[in-house]
Scaffold this motif. Structure first.
Motif, mmCIF file in Angstrom:
data_model
loop_
_atom_site.group_PDB
_atom_site.id
_atom_site.type_symbol
_atom_site.label_atom_id
_atom_site.label_comp_id
_atom_site.label_asym_id
_atom_site.label_seq_id
_atom_site.Cartn_x
_atom_site.Cartn_y
_atom_site.Cartn_z
ATOM 1 N N VAL A 142 -50.003 -37.017 -39.666
ATOM 2 C CA VAL A 142 -48.869 -37.043 -40.577
ATOM 3 C C VAL A 142 -49.313 -36.498 -41.929
ATOM 4 O O VAL A 142 -50.418 -36.761 -42.374
ATOM 5 C CB VAL A 142 -48.345 -38.480 -40.752
ATOM 6 N N SER A 191 -49.204 -39.220 -47.432
ATOM 7 C CA SER A 191 -48.118 -39.812 -48.196
ATOM 8 C C SER A 191 -48.250 -39.434 -49.667
ATOM 9 O O SER A 191 -49.337 -39.349 -50.223
ATOM 10 C CB SER A 191 -48.147 -41.341 -48.044
ATOM 11 N N THR A 192 -47.111 -39.227 -50.294
ATOM 12 C CA THR A 192 -47.091 -38.918 -51.709
ATOM 13 C C THR A 192 -46.365 -40.019 -52.434
ATOM 14 O O THR A 192 -45.918 -40.993 -51.841
ATOM 15 C CB THR A 192 -46.375 -37.576 -51.956
ATOM 16 N N LEU A 244 -42.668 -40.050 -50.847
ATOM 17 C CA LEU A 244 -42.483 -40.585 -49.502
ATOM 18 C C LEU A 244 -43.736 -41.322 -49.074
ATOM 19 O O LEU A 244 -44.803 -40.722 -48.928
ATOM 20 C CB LEU A 244 -42.186 -39.441 -48.518
ATOM 21 N N GLN A 245 -43.614 -42.597 -48.896
ATOM 22 C CA GLN A 245 -44.723 -43.399 -48.447
ATOM 23 C C GLN A 245 -44.249 -44.372 -47.384
ATOM 24 O O GLN A 245 -43.112 -44.834 -47.392
ATOM 25 C CB GLN A 245 -45.343 -44.181 -49.607
ATOM 26 N N SER A 298 -42.749 -46.574 -44.710
ATOM 27 C CA SER A 298 -41.520 -46.531 -43.936
ATOM 28 C C SER A 298 -40.550 -45.477 -44.456
ATOM 29 O O SER A 298 -39.745 -44.944 -43.698
ATOM 30 C CB SER A 298 -40.844 -47.910 -43.932
ATOM 31 N N SER A 299 -40.598 -45.160 -45.778
ATOM 32 C CA SER A 299 -39.712 -44.120 -46.314
ATOM 33 C C SER A 299 -39.974 -42.791 -45.624
ATOM 34 O O SER A 299 -39.051 -42.060 -45.276
ATOM 35 C CB SER A 299 -39.921 -43.974 -47.827
ATOM 36 N N GLN A 300 -41.243 -42.482 -45.425
ATOM 37 C CA GLN A 300 -41.598 -41.264 -44.718
ATOM 38 C C GLN A 300 -41.096 -41.317 -43.282
ATOM 39 O O GLN A 300 -40.587 -40.326 -42.753
ATOM 40 C CB GLN A 300 -43.121 -41.101 -44.728
ATOM 41 N N VAL A 311 -37.301 -40.476 -43.121
ATOM 42 C CA VAL A 311 -37.026 -39.047 -43.261
ATOM 43 C C VAL A 311 -37.375 -38.301 -41.980
ATOM 44 O O VAL A 311 -36.605 -37.459 -41.494
ATOM 45 C CB VAL A 311 -37.813 -38.474 -44.456
ATOM 46 N N ILE A 312 -38.527 -38.611 -41.408
ATOM 47 C CA ILE A 312 -38.973 -37.936 -40.184
ATOM 48 C C ILE A 312 -38.022 -38.245 -39.035
ATOM 49 O O ILE A 312 -37.659 -37.359 -38.247
ATOM 50 C CB ILE A 312 -40.414 -38.355 -39.838
ATOM 51 N N SER A 333 -42.436 -40.786 -36.150
ATOM 52 C CA SER A 333 -41.753 -41.846 -36.912
ATOM 53 C C SER A 333 -42.112 -43.225 -36.393
ATOM 54 O O SER A 333 -42.052 -44.212 -37.139
ATOM 55 C CB SER A 333 -40.235 -41.643 -36.862
ATOM 56 N N THR A 369 -44.656 -45.634 -38.324
ATOM 57 C CA THR A 369 -44.352 -46.464 -39.491
ATOM 58 C C THR A 369 -43.083 -47.283 -39.350
ATOM 59 O O THR A 369 -42.834 -48.160 -40.178
ATOM 60 C CB THR A 369 -44.226 -45.579 -40.750
#
Length: 324
Positions: A8, A11-12, A15-16, A18-20, A23-24, A270, A273
């Motif tokens: 993956v 993370s930034t 987006l970290q 579960s947020s990432q 989106v995915i 996805s 996470t």
């Protein structure tokens, strides 16, 4: 099917965690929404038999992915001895799920079959609770009920009381939902084993293609009434008076490389996470996206109940996002 270490994008601050994953999963639903559009074109305009289509869809995923892995990440193309049994079983599960889905559509029609398949959200909640202690709050359970209601309306569930709906169809449809749940569970198991997601995709779809070929061959020798017209030569698009139908092969390749490879791959990522039920529920957005794409590309209009269902599904996902 899952993504272990290093697959993956890091993370930034935006987006970290579960947020990432959200989106995915949404991107996966958008890609998968094109599946029904392409399959409709292949079956209606090219009259491609269902099981032949299923074989090439799985086989082309493996054929497209293998050279890419060998070129960019050769270690992900290797198959270890301890992976063989898991991938073989997972591939059989994928092939059986596709077979059950196909039979459910034949028995129930596409709308009812879709509704029954998305009952997998309930099965996924149960398995997530039993196996991973993914306890959902009352609010999250309410979101699931609302979203399933939206799936029901988007799929024209109000026409459920037609003569094609019988007990056998109900059983097959529910089994397809359970199969979809088990497919999702397999992704979580692969995550725990730290198998690279694209390694998993490669071999699960590879094994699935073998099983689909066996199904097609067996049904050709031992025909079953329910599957009549769904089997044929694997070279269907290269036979007949028209010769090789290159546009049909291009659509098949697009289906494999786009909605299937990237769609399933992102969905499996996805699962790294997101809880099983959450990832499964977000994927139900596929119904809404499919309806929108069909409106613009095929001129299919949604009635008022379908628009209401779309709003319920979208609202359910937004409500679910606020609970985490």
């Amino acid at each position: 099917m899952s993504l272990p270490s290093g697959t993956v994008v890091a993370s930034t601050g935006i987006l970290q965690g579960s947020s990432q994953g959200y989106v995915i999963a949404i991107l996966s639903a958008i890609l998968l929404a094109f599946t029904a559009i392409i399959i409709r074109a292949l079956t209606e305009y090219y009259h491609l038999p269902t099981f032949v289509l299923a074989f090439w869809r799985a086989a082309l995923v493996a054929l497209v992915l293998l050279p890419l892995l060998l070129l960019f990440k050769p270690e992900w193309a290797s198959l270890r001895r301890e992976q063989v049994a898991f991938y073989a079983g997972y591939g059989l599960l994928l092939a059986l799920f596709n077979g059950l889905w196909t039979l459910s559509v034949a028995l129930n029609g596409a709308s009812v079959a879709t509704i029954l398949t998305y009952c997998s959200v309930g099965f996924t909640v149960f398995l997530g609770w039993v196996m991973y202690s993914e306890r959902l709050s009352l609010r999250e359970l309410l979101v699931i009920v609302i979203s399933l209601g939206g799936c029901f309306l988007v799929s024209n569930g109000d026409s459920m009381g037609n003569s094609r709906f019988d007990m056998l169809g109900l059983l097959v449809g529910m089994l397809s939902g359970i199969g979809y749940t088990l497919y999702t569970l397999g992704g979580r198991i692969a995550t725990e084993r730290r198998y690279p997601v694209w390694n998993t995709i490669l071999y699960v779809f590879g094994f699935s293609a073998v099983y689909q070929w066996l199904f097609n061959s067996l049904l050709a020798f031992f025909p079953i009434q329910a599957f009549q017209g769904m089997t044929g030569s694997l070279w269907f698009l290269s036979q007949g008076v028209q010769g090789i139908q290159w546009s049909g092969w291009l659509l098949l390749l697009t289906l494999a490389a786009g909605p299937t490879l990237l769609g399933f791959g992102l969905y499996n990522i996805s699962l790294k996470t997101l809880p099983l039920a959450v990832a499964n529920l977000i994927l139900s957005l596929e119904l809404v996206f499919t309806a929108v794409v069909a409106y613009f590309l095929l001129g299919e209009n949604m009635n008022q109940l379908q628009l209401l269902g779309s709003a319920l599904v979208m609202g359910g996902v937004l409500m679910l996002r606020k609970t985490t």
